[in-house]
Design an enzyme around this catalytic site. Structure first.
Site, mmCIF file in Angstrom:
data_model
loop_
_atom_site.group_PDB
_atom_site.id
_atom_site.type_symbol
_atom_site.label_atom_id
_atom_site.label_comp_id
_atom_site.label_asym_id
_atom_site.label_seq_id
_atom_site.Cartn_x
_atom_site.Cartn_y
_atom_site.Cartn_z
ATOM 1 N N ALA A 23 0.806 -1.750 0.120
ATOM 2 C CA ALA A 23 -0.157 0.134 -0.027
ATOM 3 C C ALA A 23 0.952 1.188 -0.419
ATOM 4 C CB ALA A 23 -1.159 0.214 0.994
ATOM 5 N N TYR A 24 2.372 0.808 0.759
ATOM 6 C CA TYR A 24 2.746 2.054 1.266
ATOM 7 C C TYR A 24 3.819 2.753 -0.570
ATOM 8 C CZ TYR A 24 6.169 5.237 3.019
ATOM 9 O OH TYR A 24 7.005 6.558 3.505
ATOM 10 N N SER A 25 3.789 1.349 -0.852
ATOM 11 C CA SER A 25 5.052 1.777 -2.376
ATOM 12 C C SER A 25 3.822 2.443 -3.392
ATOM 13 C CB SER A 25 5.433 0.797 -2.239
ATOM 14 O OG SER A 25 4.988 0.138 -2.461
#
Length: 248
Positions: A152-154
């Site tokens: 999700a973060y990337s």
């Protein structure tokens, strides 16, 4: 950076870590800053900054509540007397977890805070910058690297990098510079799970040419530069500040 004196800025997610270092970097050159943050320590941070002689205000706001963004932004503008020269979209969240275990609700919340809120605050800021302003979005080296347990973060940081390019194409002709910074690995609370993992920490340090994690204050110079008139012909770029990580 004499041209920064008297400017007004909003910095999101700046009650600690990289955001706080960026606020201090701007305040050192006479910028008045309004911090938007969800931290219960926000008022204490503001008082500590004021004790250093800085002009700082604060608005408590949860950027995951998308329907509240306009109100949060309006409060911030009121505290800056209706003037905005610089916006730093620093607020971001991360939930390190294997993709198969990450609840879709958490994936969506990360996208809401890290991307959708950035999009909306950029639009609100551009409407108030009146033909001249600096927007600095904080991406990550994971905008180009996949990371580990960071689906999700990337994804969100890759979106920030592309959003930065797209907005710069629309607003450069209006005198609004939109650029991004890609921090690498820093000694911050967000990276506490890495700092506490001896094996992973060692593997990352071995990959960083500088041989260490960065300190938050080392990010301030790039923010000062992108916020100043010295960057007037820079649009749509993402500048890594990563000790050489992406060049390895």
């Amino acid at each position: 950076m004499e041209d920064l004196h008297g400017k007004k800025a909003i910095v999101t997610g700046a009650a600690q870590g990289l955001g706080l270092a960026m606020v201090e970097g701007l305040c050192e050159y006479g910028v008045k800053v309004c911090i938007i943050d969800i931290s219960p320590n926000l008022q204490q941070v503001i008082e500590e900054l004021r004790h250093k002689g800085y002009e700082v205000e604060g608005v408590y706001g949860d950027l995951s509540q998308l329907d509240q963004l306009t109100g949060i932004f309006t409060k911030s503008m009121d505290l800056l007397d209706g003037k905005l020269d610089i916006l730093v979209n620093n607020a971001g969240i991360h939930k390190p977890m294997p993709a198969v275990d990450l609840p879709v609700e958490d994936f969506q919340r990360i996208i809401d805070v890290n991307v959708t809120a950035v999009f909306q605050i950029c639009r609100l800021a551009a409407s108030r910058m009146k033909q001249r302003g600096k927007i600095i979005n904080i991406a990550s080296v994971l905008a180009t690297q996949g990371g580990f347990n960071a689906s999700a973060y990337s994804t969100s940081k890759g979106a920030v990098a592309q959003l930065t390019k797209s907005l710069s194409n629309e607003w450069a002709k209006e005198g609004i510079n939109v650029n991004a910074i890609a921090p690498g690995y820093y000694n911050t609370e967000l990276n506490r799970f890495i700092l506490n993992d001896e094996e992973r920490f060692a593997s990352l340090v071995n990959r960083i040419p500088a041989g260490r994690f960065g300190n938050p204050e080392e990010l301030a110079g790039t923010v000062q530069f992108l916020a100043s008139n010295k960057s007037d012909y820079i649009n749509g770029v993402m500048i890594p500040v990563d000790g050489g990580f992406l060049g390895r």
